[in-house]
Scaffold this motif. Structure first.
Motif: not given
Length: 346
Positions: A154, A160, A192, A197, A201-202, A205, A215
């Motif tokens: 990021t 997030l 992440y 997450y 969030v997933k 992505v 993770g």
């Protein structure tokens, strides 16, 4: 010199036995899993929670180069897991988050001397704005040119799960723009921030199109694993002793499905946690689960049928991150491992 029919039969049988033995040995060494190790800082003793001492890191490198392990680039492992190509048993990947200066000054020279590949997940804002203790783009380009794999972490390194989908996408895209400008490409593998997450969030992505996302929950990546929830074993001063490192590097997957809750951003605290084991590991009475919100040993588990495990925690997680780790002793005293990391809003 002539051979009798019996001699020819014996010779042929011997060759067949050798071929079968070699084939069996190769199959025994083939695997579809890998342990991924995560670091942050090196020799920065003022940051105990994210630092690994240099003497600890030396021990890790000595362990990885003793002939028992195969250390591969992370992107190669991800590709093999996706295509189904086998990996050597005890395959390990080394990853480092954030791009701190100690990676360039301490970790890279040590890993280079040991000829060990590794990935740096770059948090762009710290590099772009020259935050104290971060590498600069010239140093990251030097790593890239030397064959170090660069991952996406990021722009702002924010929490997030607390951001909207639009904010997450904008943050990632801003970092991608800088990667393209400074390195000439956008990394295809994501990590992440803080390992946090949830489903939303997933979804972002996945929409952006990352090949894989990692993770910070403990566990082993395997071919049937969700590519956007791949685990890593985090190493730090307090959790980076050689005993724990060996446990992580030798770990085996505990293959599960139907994990509940499906969203790691908890709406109910404590969660009704459960999963189904998808392989026959024999007696499951040795399965133990541990929660970060409970001290004093394993939490009670309920086995439903042959393979369903349910856990009901007595206390809620504190705001921030919470963990549940489950282990089962496997062959050769190696531990099967499955972990979940939850994010709990204040």
């Amino acid at each position: 010199m002539t051979f009798t029919r019996l001699q020819k039969f014996r010779a042929g049988s011997l060759v067949a036995m050798i071929i079968m033995s070699l084939a069996w040995h190769g199959a025994a060494q083939a695997a579809d899993w890998a342990s991924v190790i995560m670091y942050h800082r090196f020799g920065e003793d003022q940051h105990t929670s994210t630092n690994i001492r240099v003497d600890q890191f030396k021990e890790h490198i000595q362990e990885l180069t003793n002939g028992q392990y195969t250390v591969l680039p992370l992107n190669e492992i991800v590709d093999r897991l996706e295509t189904g190509e086998s990996l050597p048993d005890r395959t390990v990947a080394i990853t480092i988050d954030d791009a701190y200066q100690s990676v360039y000054e301490i970790a890279w020279p040590m890993l280079k001397d040991a000829n060990l590949p590794f990935t740096v997940f770059v948090s762009v804002e710290g590099v772009e704005k020259r935050f104290p203790g971060y590498m600069n783009w010239d140093q990251i380009r030097e790593l890239r040119d030397a064959g170090v794999h660069i991952g996406h972490h990021t722009y702002s390194h924010s929490h997030l799960p607390l951001m909207s989908a639009e904010e997450i996408e904008a943050d990632i895209n801003l970092a991608s723009k800088q990667f393209q400008a400074e390195l000439g490409f956008v990394p295809a593998i994501f990590a992440y921030p803080y390992g946090e997450y949830g489903s939303d969030v997933k979804a972002v992505v996945r929409k952006i199109g990352f090949k894989a996302a990692f993770g910070q929950q403990s566990g082993v990546s395997y071919s049937g694993h969700d590519r956007l929830e791949l685990p890593r074993f985090a190493m730090s001063e307090n959790y980076g002793g050689i005993g724990r490192f060996r446990l992580a590097a030798n770990a085996l997957p505990l293959r599960v499905t139907d994990v509940t809750p499906s969203d790691n951003f908890l709406k109910r605290n404590p969660p009704n946690f459960g999963f189904t084991i998808v392989e026959d590991y024999g007696d499951l009475n040795g399965l133990s689960c541990f929660s970060s919100n409970q001290t004093g040993g394993a939490v009670p588990i309920e086995k439903i049928g042959d393979s369903r495990i349910e856990i009901r925690l007595a206390a809620a997680f504190k705001p921030g991150r919470g963990r549940i780790n489950c282990t089962l002793l496997g062959p050769d005293r190696r531990w099967r491992w499955f972990g979940s990391l939850f994010y709990i809003a204040k």
